[in-house]
Design an enzyme around this catalytic site. Sequence first.
Site, PDB file in Angstrom:
ATOM      1  N   ASP A   1       0.863  -1.177   0.000  1.00 35.03           N
ATOM      2  CA  ASP A   1       0.000   0.000   0.000  1.00 35.03           C
ATOM      3  C   ASP A   1       0.895   1.222   0.000  1.00 35.03           C
ATOM      4  OD1 ASP A   1      -2.313   1.794   0.459  1.00 35.03           O
ATOM      5  OD2 ASP A   1      -3.331  -0.070   0.919  1.00 35.03           O
TER       6      ASP A   1
ATOM      7  N   SER B   1      -7.836  -4.146   2.020  1.00 36.32           N
ATOM      8  CA  SER B   1      -6.750  -5.001   2.503  1.00 36.32           C
ATOM      9  C   SER B   1      -5.692  -5.235   1.439  1.00 36.32           C
ATOM     10  CB  SER B   1      -7.305  -6.361   2.931  1.00 36.32           C
ATOM     11  OG  SER B   1      -8.090  -6.245   4.082  1.00 36.32           O
ATOM     12  N   LYS B   2      -6.003  -4.959   0.193  1.00 35.76           N
ATOM     13  CA  LYS B   2      -5.064  -5.158  -0.918  1.00 35.76           C
ATOM     14  C   LYS B   2      -4.318  -6.482  -0.807  1.00 35.76           C
ATOM     15  CE  LYS B   2      -4.638  -0.213  -1.890  1.00 35.76           C
ATOM     16  NZ  LYS B   2      -5.347   0.348  -0.726  1.00 35.76           N
ATOM     17  N   ARG B   3      -5.032  -7.545  -0.573  1.00 34.08           N
ATOM     18  CA  ARG B   3      -4.412  -8.853  -0.499  1.00 34.08           C
ATOM     19  C   ARG B   3      -4.055  -9.331  -1.898  1.00 34.08           C
ATOM     20  NH1 ARG B   3      -3.965  -7.096   4.247  1.00 34.08           N
ATOM     21  NH2 ARG B   3      -4.649  -8.326   6.038  1.00 34.08           N
TER      22      ARG B   3
ATOM     23  N   THR C   1     -10.326  -5.204  -1.475  1.00 29.72           N
ATOM     24  CA  THR C   1      -9.392  -4.749  -2.514  1.00 29.72           C
ATOM     25  C   THR C   1      -8.289  -5.789  -2.684  1.00 29.72           C
ATOM     26  OG1 THR C   1      -8.165  -3.449  -0.877  1.00 29.72           O
ATOM     27  CG2 THR C   1      -9.841  -2.290  -2.153  1.00 29.72           C
TER      28      THR C   1
END
Lengths: 308, 308
Positions: free
Chosen positions: A111, B107-109, B144
Amino acid sequence: MNNVADLIVAKIAEFGAPVCIGLDPFPELFPDELKASVVSRYGDTVQAVVEAIYEFNVGIISATADICGVYKPQIAFYEQYGAPGYEVYQRTIRALHDAGKVVIDDSKRGDIGSTATAYAAGHIGKATLFSGSMVSCLDADFVTVNGYLGSDGIKPFSDFANQGKGIFVLAKTSNPSSGELQDLKLENGRSVFLQMAELIRSWGEGSIGDSGYSSIGAVVGTTWPEEAAILRKALPGCFFLVPGYGAQGAKGTDVRACFNPGGQGAVVNSSRGILYALRRPALQGMHWKDAAREATLEMRKDINSALK
Amino acid sequence: MNNVADLIVAKIAEFGAPVCIGLDPFPELFPDELKASVVSRYGDTVQAVVEAIYEFNVGIISATADICGVYKPQIAFYEQYGAPGYEVYQRTIRALHDAGKVVIDDSKRGDIGSTATAYAAGHIGKATLFSGSMVSCLDADFVTVNGYLGSDGIKPFSDFANQGKGIFVLAKTSNPSSGELQDLKLENGRSVFLQMAELIRSWGEGSIGDSGYSSIGAVVGTTWPEEAAILRKALPGCFFLVPGYGAQGAKGTDVRACFNPGGQGAVVNSSRGILYALRRPALQGMHWKDAAREATLEMRKDINSALK
């Protein structure tokens, strides 16, 4: 030791093999006696699952502690069980540190700005209380990071690179579809993964240790030996975390391309191939911990022979 | 409603503005009376911080509940406090659902195979107990996701796309360095972000709802209007989550490029600009909740005027 690349190099030398055990708990594959034991104590609950995960991990660590110096828990398998899962992830890292191991926190966070700062704080740094005093949460040695967002996403992590912490940035991943984006050719003739490698090299310039390796490493799947060879040549001072061995299909001979001459500069991970070795026909009848130990010994031999 | 794109479109229509409030807790920016209250109860502890986060979030939600239908908590700020932080993240999502809101779990995993399956289980699906029964952990509406690993990393999430859940995949992020990789031109003349957009389009083909939008959306920063216009044209049926408004510098006029004609197809997020609005000179002296409400009303007006 203030450079974590030096630490992992030293740990590999101490244990005599560039091997990492991945702690990816699949509760459904746990030994029946372990399942029965936790269910008798906690019922069919999240608590039963997370206690089983912890006992399983401690069993694997104790069965392999004299033959492996590097471990990589994968957070997805823990956080799916919520806060109790997160707590067991934390306890697992603590148990690994108590046993003197190098811990790679496989979280693949990515991020920007203040958000990346918070991830770095939680995974390799410290979070802040109201008084300004600081508390460690995971305190891993390395965390894996996704570099799609560029330098803004890396800087908050690399700020810890001269404070005994490090990262592995995804370059070429081991999965079948990794090429959909990573293998595409840019106008400058480089592939996307090689461009990412150039970024990784630049991010690591300021944190090269006595070993010659930087605290900013790269994830390079061993399932792609040709691409691994390109990356190895482009990044001689970058330490590689190499997934794909074992359950994902790669063998010792496939990992050669990930190493520098002399068999240096990389650590090869196996998770399922070791943890659930009891499921292999040849090892059935053993205790599950002995089977995991046996699989680790085999992997050490396979990789060390290939690197000779 | 079984398509979550339809749900977010309906929620935006119900509340009259394509606005999302980002719940990014910075404890050091919390109001003094809140800090004092939790420290008097819990001391200078992690518990004090996470209780403050929860009370702060509940305050923001109640102050804006009649003027906003979509909220986006950012997990990094929570998980840095370990298991107690994770638990408060979970409670925050529950509070949002109790208030009837659409929840985007930021969370952009991003991982592969069984690991991505575990992430999907924890964030939008269910995890498995020993009996085979299932438990929800976060149960967000959207999560996300980072697409650098290709389809293998998306499939386990998109399996939920026709079960009332969805994802936003990073296309062009809002940060200054996003271009280091995302803007590079490929041999085929496309930029990396546009190639990612093509993948996102293909992943979303099977889950287009009555609204005309797919449950597989894209993250498109409003700080790059030119790139946003290219993406908007390339992905007419893809819903955009648009960060970068407010604290990151973008204004209403900048977000136009992210919308389809008619002002449809996107939701604009603001976090710090709303949560800590009390710090603006013009709003000082107000209660912090009233200041957050005022900032939300301003943002609604600014964006709705720009879209007219």
